[in-house]
Design an enzyme around this catalytic site. Structure first.
Site: not given
Ligand code: AP5
Length: 211
Positions: A123, A151
């Protein structure tokens, strides 16, 4: 007001699909991950507390996140509901949300663990406008290629911890929402366009129900 929850493992494609869902439903996207990264970048106390958990691939404590979202839900643009990307992620968060907000639909994007690592490690994000790319599946256009960034938590070791946290603490929420009749399962192991079309059809089939 009713909100929509975008649910799934790290790298499932929640952020990638959010803009389209937002324009279909008119609900602004709110990503707790983005809010936390903004807090880290601003050097706030909340950001300093969250950073250690995020770098380790662990969930930030419920109390911190619930406070953050409760505040966001009081802002004027949340009046007709939000598209919640990455919230709730624990039963405690879901229970807290249910006390202040109705959830009309939980879109669960399902992708096997084997595909997740490749998606996350490849990503890249354009700091200019936040667009998400993938070096293989959705490469950035030439003009953006030299400025895209990775990231900090998108390395293989942290991703494995994030996946463990997902299976232990977040995955049980699917049954919790299924029991409440609002879970829609989407096969996320297809192209970005195919997944988007499936989500679009699911939203359309809600018909006159308020999404
Ligand atoms: P992308 O769309 O970026 O995936 P995503 O589901 O949004 O993934 P994230 O890593 O952002 O989710 P996350 O839940 O780990 O992180 P978050 O920022 O929420 O796609 C990923 C990649 O795949 C991209 O390169 C895209 O181009 C590609 N792609 C997409 N669809 C595709 C397809 N169909 N085929 C092929 N490629 C594809 O959280 C980060 C951190 O914050 C957590 O670890 C935690 O520490 C904290 N946090 C956030 N929310 C909470 C909460 N509610 N409670 C506690 N801690 C939290």
């Amino acid at each position: 007001m009713t909100s929509i929850v975008l649910f799934g493992p790290p790298g499932a494609g929640k952020g990638t699909q959010a803009a389209r869902i937002s324009s279909l439903t008119g609900k602004p996207q709110v990503s707790t991950g983005d809010m936390l990264r903004a807090a880290v970048a601003s050097g706030s106390d909340l950001g300093s507390e969250a950073k250690g958990y995020m770098d380790a691939g662990l969930l930030v404590p419920d109390g911190v996140i619930i406070g953050l979202i409760s505040q966001r839900l009081r802002e004027p643009d949340a009046e007709s509901g939000l598209l919640l990307d990455g919230y709730p992620r624990t039963i405690a968060q879901a229970e807290a949300l249910s006390e202040v907000e109705d959830v009309s639909m939980v879109i669960s994007i399902e992708v096997p663990d084997e595909a997740i690592i490749e998606r996350i490690v490849g990503r890249r994000m354009d700091p200019h406008d936040g667009t998400i790319y993938h070096i293989r599946f959705n490469p950035p256009p030439t003009e953006a290629a030299s400025r895209v960034v990775q990231r900090e938590d998108d390395n293989e070791e942290t991703v494995r911890n994030r996946l463990s946290a997902y299976h232990e603490q977040t995955a049980p929420l699917a049954d919790w929402y299924q029991d409440r009749g609002v879970l829609v399962r989407i096969d996320g192991d297809r192209t970005i366009g195919e997944v988007g079309d499936a989500i679009g059809s699911a939203i359309a089939s809600m018909g006159s129900r308020d999404v």
